[in-house]
Design a protein around this motif. Structure first.
Motif, mmCIF file in Angstrom:
data_model
loop_
_atom_site.group_PDB
_atom_site.id
_atom_site.type_symbol
_atom_site.label_atom_id
_atom_site.label_comp_id
_atom_site.label_asym_id
_atom_site.label_seq_id
_atom_site.Cartn_x
_atom_site.Cartn_y
_atom_site.Cartn_z
ATOM 1 N N MET A 1 -9.800 98.859 -18.290
ATOM 2 C CA MET A 1 -8.588 98.057 -18.437
ATOM 3 C C MET A 1 -7.384 98.812 -17.870
ATOM 4 S SD MET A 1 -9.025 95.079 -20.057
ATOM 5 C CE MET A 1 -10.275 94.246 -21.050
ATOM 6 N N LEU A 2 -6.585 98.122 -17.099
ATOM 7 C CA LEU A 2 -5.369 98.698 -16.546
ATOM 8 C C LEU A 2 -4.176 98.130 -17.309
ATOM 9 C CD1 LEU A 2 -6.163 98.286 -12.733
ATOM 10 C CD2 LEU A 2 -6.486 100.335 -14.137
ATOM 11 N N PRO A 3 -3.326 98.957 -17.915
ATOM 12 C CA PRO A 3 -2.186 98.436 -18.683
ATOM 13 C C PRO A 3 -1.022 98.061 -17.783
ATOM 14 C CG PRO A 3 -2.228 100.822 -18.779
ATOM 15 C CD PRO A 3 -3.451 100.418 -18.002
ATOM 16 N N ALA A 4 -0.390 96.935 -18.080
ATOM 17 C CA ALA A 4 0.799 96.499 -17.347
ATOM 18 C C ALA A 4 1.766 95.858 -18.332
ATOM 19 C CB ALA A 4 0.439 95.507 -16.245
ATOM 20 N N THR A 5 3.043 96.120 -18.147
ATOM 21 C CA THR A 5 4.063 95.524 -19.016
ATOM 22 C C THR A 5 5.055 94.734 -18.191
ATOM 23 O OG1 THR A 5 5.483 97.485 -18.906
ATOM 24 C CG2 THR A 5 3.863 97.408 -20.686
ATOM 25 N N VAL A 6 5.542 93.659 -18.798
ATOM 26 C CA VAL A 6 6.528 92.789 -18.163
ATOM 27 C C VAL A 6 7.638 92.525 -19.172
ATOM 28 C CG1 VAL A 6 6.966 90.520 -17.162
ATOM 29 C CG2 VAL A 6 4.811 91.691 -16.678
ATOM 30 N N THR A 7 8.880 92.665 -18.734
ATOM 31 C CA THR A 7 10.020 92.315 -19.580
ATOM 32 C C THR A 7 10.669 91.062 -19.029
ATOM 33 O OG1 THR A 7 10.405 94.630 -20.135
ATOM 34 C CG2 THR A 7 12.215 93.095 -20.534
ATOM 35 N N VAL A 8 10.812 90.060 -19.901
ATOM 36 C CA VAL A 8 11.390 88.775 -19.521
ATOM 37 C C VAL A 8 12.644 88.550 -20.357
ATOM 38 C CG1 VAL A 8 10.929 86.328 -19.154
ATOM 39 C CG2 VAL A 8 9.023 87.950 -19.205
ATOM 40 N N ASP A 9 13.756 88.252 -19.701
ATOM 41 C CA ASP A 9 15.010 88.048 -20.429
ATOM 42 C C ASP A 9 15.741 86.862 -19.826
ATOM 43 O OD1 ASP A 9 17.974 88.438 -21.110
ATOM 44 O OD2 ASP A 9 17.043 90.038 -22.301
ATOM 45 N N PRO A 10 16.241 85.947 -20.656
ATOM 46 C CA PRO A 10 16.902 84.749 -20.127
ATOM 47 C C PRO A 10 18.201 85.035 -19.395
ATOM 48 C CG PRO A 10 17.185 84.873 -22.501
ATOM 49 C CD PRO A 10 16.203 85.947 -22.143
ATOM 50 N N ALA A 11 18.750 86.236 -19.541
ATOM 51 C CA ALA A 11 20.026 86.541 -18.893
ATOM 52 C C ALA A 11 19.874 86.798 -17.397
ATOM 53 C CB ALA A 11 20.665 87.765 -19.558
ATOM 54 N N ASP B 1 15.035 77.555 -15.050
ATOM 55 C CA ASP B 1 15.492 78.663 -14.219
ATOM 56 C C ASP B 1 14.351 79.623 -13.918
ATOM 57 O OD1 ASP B 1 18.213 77.834 -14.303
ATOM 58 O OD2 ASP B 1 18.420 78.763 -16.289
ATOM 59 N N VAL B 2 14.388 80.214 -12.731
ATOM 60 C CA VAL B 2 13.487 81.317 -12.402
ATOM 61 C C VAL B 2 14.150 82.611 -12.863
ATOM 62 C CG1 VAL B 2 12.271 82.555 -10.574
ATOM 63 C CG2 VAL B 2 12.600 80.068 -10.400
ATOM 64 N N LEU B 3 13.372 83.454 -13.525
ATOM 65 C CA LEU B 3 13.912 84.690 -14.082
ATOM 66 C C LEU B 3 13.429 85.902 -13.285
ATOM 67 C CD1 LEU B 3 13.459 84.026 -17.915
ATOM 68 C CD2 LEU B 3 15.421 83.486 -16.453
ATOM 69 N N ARG B 4 14.314 86.891 -13.159
ATOM 70 C CA ARG B 4 13.963 88.161 -12.526
ATOM 71 C C ARG B 4 13.288 89.053 -13.558
ATOM 72 N NH1 ARG B 4 18.286 88.755 -10.368
ATOM 73 N NH2 ARG B 4 17.735 88.236 -8.214
ATOM 74 N N LEU B 5 12.103 89.549 -13.262
ATOM 75 C CA LEU B 5 11.318 90.319 -14.217
ATOM 76 C C LEU B 5 11.397 91.821 -13.937
ATOM 77 C CD1 LEU B 5 8.025 88.202 -14.351
ATOM 78 C CD2 LEU B 5 10.173 87.852 -15.579
ATOM 79 N N ALA B 6 11.209 92.586 -14.982
ATOM 80 C CA ALA B 6 10.961 94.021 -14.847
ATOM 81 C C ALA B 6 9.472 94.217 -15.073
ATOM 82 C CB ALA B 6 11.778 94.813 -15.859
ATOM 83 N N ILE B 7 8.753 94.674 -14.060
ATOM 84 C CA ILE B 7 7.303 94.811 -14.116
ATOM 85 C C ILE B 7 6.933 96.279 -13.965
ATOM 86 C CG2 ILE B 7 5.110 94.174 -13.045
ATOM 87 C CD1 ILE B 7 6.419 91.629 -12.028
ATOM 88 N N ALA C 1 3.953 88.862 -10.895
ATOM 89 C CA ALA C 1 4.297 87.812 -11.860
ATOM 90 C C ALA C 1 5.693 87.280 -11.605
ATOM 91 C CB ALA C 1 4.207 88.360 -13.290
ATOM 92 N N VAL C 2 5.933 86.085 -12.140
ATOM 93 C CA VAL C 2 7.260 85.492 -12.183
ATOM 94 C C VAL C 2 7.312 84.653 -13.451
ATOM 95 C CG1 VAL C 2 6.786 83.307 -10.971
ATOM 96 C CG2 VAL C 2 9.034 84.387 -10.741
ATOM 97 N N ALA C 3 8.514 84.391 -13.939
ATOM 98 C CA ALA C 3 8.664 83.576 -15.145
ATOM 99 C C ALA C 3 9.750 82.540 -14.932
ATOM 100 C CB ALA C 3 9.006 84.445 -16.356
ATOM 101 N N THR C 4 9.599 81.419 -15.639
ATOM 102 C CA THR C 4 10.636 80.394 -15.661
ATOM 103 C C THR C 4 11.023 80.129 -17.111
ATOM 104 O OG1 THR C 4 9.065 78.527 -15.745
ATOM 105 C CG2 THR C 4 9.730 79.339 -13.565
ATOM 106 N N HIS C 5 12.264 79.656 -17.275
ATOM 107 C CA HIS C 5 12.770 79.363 -18.618
ATOM 108 C C HIS C 5 13.560 78.075 -18.559
ATOM 109 C CE1 HIS C 5 16.106 79.991 -21.765
ATOM 110 N NE2 HIS C 5 15.019 79.624 -22.412
ATOM 111 N N ASP C 6 13.179 77.129 -19.405
ATOM 112 C CA ASP C 6 13.893 75.864 -19.487
ATOM 113 C C ASP C 6 14.833 75.924 -20.683
ATOM 114 O OD1 ASP C 6 14.759 73.234 -19.812
ATOM 115 O OD2 ASP C 6 12.879 72.424 -19.019
ATOM 116 N N PRO C 7 16.149 76.081 -20.464
ATOM 117 C CA PRO C 7 17.079 76.206 -21.594
ATOM 118 C C PRO C 7 17.095 74.978 -22.498
ATOM 119 C CG PRO C 7 18.125 76.872 -19.530
ATOM 120 C CD PRO C 7 16.832 76.214 -19.173
ATOM 121 N N ASP C 8 16.761 73.816 -21.947
ATOM 122 C CA ASP C 8 16.792 72.595 -22.751
ATOM 123 C C ASP C 8 15.654 72.546 -23.763
ATOM 124 O OD1 ASP C 8 19.059 71.713 -21.401
ATOM 125 O OD2 ASP C 8 17.867 70.703 -19.861
#
Length: 503
Positions: free
Chosen positions: A1-11, A386-392, A410-417
């Motif tokens: 297993m290879l460990p990977a972390t992703v930080t996702v923030d709506p800002a 919105d498309v969010l900028r990730l820290a990977i 990876a990429v993430a999206t966030h729907d504020p509604d």
């Protein structure tokens, strides 16, 4: 297993998810039109001859726009051949694909099909063998309400209301030596500027796409965009980008990292456009229409057109059969397009049916989904807001073509509604699974809505008319949430979508 972390923030917002990112492409090439979208003898065909099963699959795929009628085909196309009584339309030689074009489907038929499929038409004009006047004639036919020769002819042909097509491509791949009427950058830039200026005299609100270089490997790439945009910058809204990827010589690792090349391609085109903007002291920003992209095995026999005296109608051409690895790459290319949503304002996967396509059909018979159907459909359906900028933070893997590349993309999206967060992730490793740890503390408590993974121990598995479901995305039972984090195991050569909602 290879460990990977992703930080996702709506800002950290890159830009909005653009529906036009999920466009497709219908060209008069091979069986894309004839026995693809149009097959009057098919049991599901409607009064216009369009296959109902393909319309339904197009809707399920989540296509937003469709570019038409080409592609290489458009550079020799006389659009007038495809209007009026079908029985009076001429047959023409299609030099681009060494075929015969029967003109059973033309502008009016395509517009009716687009309405049935619920897609926005994106029209291309011929700047290979034709020029400004023919582009103006087609625009008048499509968009002017009435009272002129071409608009009244459209009305006589059964379309009382104008089509109001917004997006127009000013030719196709005009630096390609394979292109009918290929031009130098200076020749094309001047013609594109003149065409755009004249078209805006009819409709100033058009969105116009000028041709970028045919691909990033062209010797003209970069310099072409600079010269063309220097001529046309003030008159156009987007510059096109085209790219196709495929596995070569068994180099699966490099193939899985294809999005690294797409990232670089987009950044390069955007930088060139911005350089022209700065030099010309322009206030507006020209963005990118990535209106041809996909996996395409161009060296295979099915990509070779007929020759000699053989000019068939709708021959079998470019009918690639996609495997699991191809689908993983397509999912990763969509991640790249979304990640660049600040500059990529439209995109078209080439193509929709039969020709390097997510949808396949038998003439008069069955239709089925290729492996690449699934990441496109799921991304189109669930990526909103919105498309969010990730820290990977990811381990790397070595590739022959790109050197060291991150195993996880990876990429993430966030729907504020709705509060929904969607994470799209690719494990590019050929051999190792990834343990994914996602930091979601910026959102507060979230619960797992769904986690689906597309993978298979045999990454060469392909769908057929008999079986297109055995290797579809499956529930990833390892996915869970706890303490403002999400966790999942991603198998090698895999694409995953994780949907999270408010707790």
């Amino acid at each position: 297993m290879l460990p990977a972390t992703v930080t996702v923030d709506p800002a950290f917002v890159v830009g909005p998810v653009r529906r036009r990112t999920f466009g497709s492409f219908v060209e008069h090439l091979g069986r894309c039109v004839y026995t693809g979208i149009h097959d009057p003898e098919h049991p599901s065909a409607d009064a216009d001859g369009f296959r109902g099963d393909v319309v339904e699959l197009t809707r399920e795929l989540g296509v937003s726009t469709v570019r038409y009628p080409g592609g290489n085909f458009v550079s020799g196309y006389r659009w007038e051949d495809g209007i009026g009584p079908v029985e009076e339309r001429p047959r023409r030689l299609d030099l681009a694909w060494h075929s015969t074009e029967p003109n059973l489907v033309g502008v009016d038929e395509f517009m009716r099909w687009a309405a049935k499929a619920g897609v926005e038409p994106m029209m291309a004009v011929n700047l290979g063998t034709r020029g400004v006047q023919e582009a103006l004639d087609l625009l008048e036919y499509c968009n002017v309400p009435g009272g002129t020769a071409w608009s009244d002819l459209r009305r006589a042909n059964g379309a009382q209301d104008p089509y109001r097509v917004t997006m127009w491509c000013l030719g196709n791949e005009m630096d390609g030596p394979w292109q009918i009427g290929a031009k130098t950058a200076a020749e094309y830039g001047r013609l594109a500027a003149e065409t755009a200026r004249a078209m805006r005299m009819i409709d100033p609100d058009l969105e116009l796409v000028v041709c970028g270089s045919s691909n990033s490997a062209m010797p003209t790439f970069g310099a072409w965009e600079h010269t063309v945009l220097t001529e046309a910058y003030e008159h156009v809204d987007h510059v096109s980008a085209h790219a196709y990827y495929y596995e070569t010589d068994g180099d699966l690792a490099s193939f899985l990292a294809s999005a690294v090349d797409m990232d670089h391609f987009i950044d390069s085109v955007a930088a060139t456009a911005d350089a022209v903007r700065a030099a010309g002291k322009h206030s507006k920003r020209t963005n990118i229409s990535f209106d041809e992209w996909n996996v395409w095995y161009q060296q295979r026999a099915e990509s070779r057109p007929p020759s000699g005296d053989d000019w068939p109608i709708a021959p079998v051409l470019l009918e690639d059969r996609y495997n699991v690895a191809d689908a993983v790459v397509v999912g990763n290319l969509l991640i790249s397009l979304l990640r660049h949503t600040d500059r990529v304002h439209a995109a078209s996967q080439a193509q929709l049916v039969n020709v390097i396509a997510p949808i396949m059909t038998e003439p008069g018979g069955r239709s089925w989904k290729q492996t690449i159907f699934h990441p496109f459909a799921l991304t189109s359906r669930h990526a909103t807001g919105d498309v969010l900028r990730l820290a990977i933070d990811s381990p790397v893997t070595e590739t022959a073509r790109f050197g060291e590349v991150p195993v996880l993309d990876a990429v993430a999206t966030h729907d504020p509604d709705t509060g929904e967060v969607v994470l799209l992730a690719t494990n590019r490793s050929v051999t190792d699974a990834v343990t994914l740890d996602v930091d979601l503390r910026g959102f507060g408590a979230l619960r797992l809505l769904e986690a689906l993974t597309l993978s298979n121990p045999d990454h060469t598995w392909t769908a057929t008319a008999d079986d297109d479901t055995s290797v579809a995305p499956r529930t990833n039972t390892s996915a869970k949430t706890a303490d403002d984090r999400a966790y999942a195991e991603l198998p090698p050569v895999s694409w995953t979508i994780i949907r999270l909602g408010r707790a």
